[in-house]
Each structure stands twice: as C-alpha cells, then as structure tokens.
Design an enzyme around this catalytic site. Sequence first.
Site, PDB file in Angstrom:
ATOM      1  CG  HIS A   9     -49.517  36.415 -11.982  1.00 22.68           C
ATOM      2  ND1 HIS A   9     -49.476  35.680 -10.815  1.00 22.68           N
ATOM      3  CD2 HIS A   9     -50.761  36.265 -12.487  1.00 22.68           C
ATOM      4  CE1 HIS A   9     -50.654  35.118 -10.615  1.00 22.68           C
ATOM      5  NE2 HIS A   9     -51.453  35.447 -11.623  1.00 22.68           N
ATOM      6  CD  GLU A  79     -57.112  35.727 -14.643  1.00 19.90           C
ATOM      7  OE1 GLU A  79     -57.440  35.873 -15.837  1.00 19.90           O
ATOM      8  OE2 GLU A  79     -56.426  34.778 -14.250  1.00 19.90           O
TER       9      GLU A  79
END
Length: 192
Positions: A9, A79
């Site tokens: 990202h 994550e």
Amino acid sequence: MTEIGLVRHFPTDWNAAGRLQGRTDMPLSDAARRALAGLRLPERWRGLPVVASPLARARQTAEALAEGVPVRIEPRLIEFDFGDWEGRVGAELIAEGVGYGPVEGWGEDFAAPGGESVAALAARVEAALGALPGPAVIVTHRGVMRAALALATGWRWRGPEPFRIKRAAVHPIRVGGGRILGAGPWERLVPR
C-alpha cells in the site's frame, strides 16, 4: 503454478511519522493519493483480479490501481498485529528495551505483547495466497509481503533479508499446491 503480484500500500501519515500501524485503520496520506494517481500497474499485471487487505490504506491503493476491475477483500491479508505496540514509534520502543527491534532479529516466535506471532502471520498468509484460483494482484502490507517473501525464499526471519520490499512496485511470487514456491524480480509501477 500461478504467479501472484504483491504490491505494498502507499504511505499514510503514520508511515511518515514512523509509527507501527499494524491493524490500526489509517487512510492514505494526501501526498500518497497524489502520487498514486499518476501510476498504474505494468502491462502484464493489468486486468487481473485484484485482492486487498480490508484496511483502508490497502483498499484505497488497490482501487486506484484496479482500473475498473472489482477489488475483492481478503481478511487474511490484514497487516501483522502489533498488539500493545500499535501506534508507537519503533525507535522509541528500541530505546525502551521492551523487546522490539529490527526484523532481522525477530525469528518466527517473535510477537508483540497482545499481538500475533510471526509464525501465525506466515501461516495465514500462505493459506490466503495458496487459496487463490489463479493469477492476481494482491495489495497488502509490508508485514504480509515479508511473510510471503520469507516463505518464497526460505528466509527464517533471522539475519539480513534476502529481498527488498519496494514501494510503487509489484513483487512477483509463485504459488502451487497451496504453497509459496518462489519469487521473481520486482517491477516498478509505470506512469499513466
């Protein structure tokens, strides 16, 4: 064997501040949105299914790169859970001597207080990627990518990483039989 492209990202304000984001749901920074608007996937990755972590920073990056391809959310690509250390600055944790340090010293049993172990991260990442039915672009996080690349290269989370995770790049890995089998050279995103 299937090839999957991993994309990290784009940055958030917490990335700029050096804060451990983990599962804290931070959006992309304004600067990241501007940079991302001028980039696209390399030709060979365009039009493939796009799969993203459920966190805003990954979803927003995926949506910008998907170019009309629907983005599928995969919860197992979230994550690494930094537990009690989320929101903290890594350098401050190192100075406090609480057990946090550079990833090269973590080992597979490393876990933040109240967080997830590296071994648990690796198991869920391999399961998620191994379940994909074919080639895809995955937009996710550094920890998830590190786990996938560790599995692809045989790195055991000790000593220097045998790979570098780049921003604005696709990191190919090969998956077969539900396992991560290898990695190829990364490719930069290209201008629109």
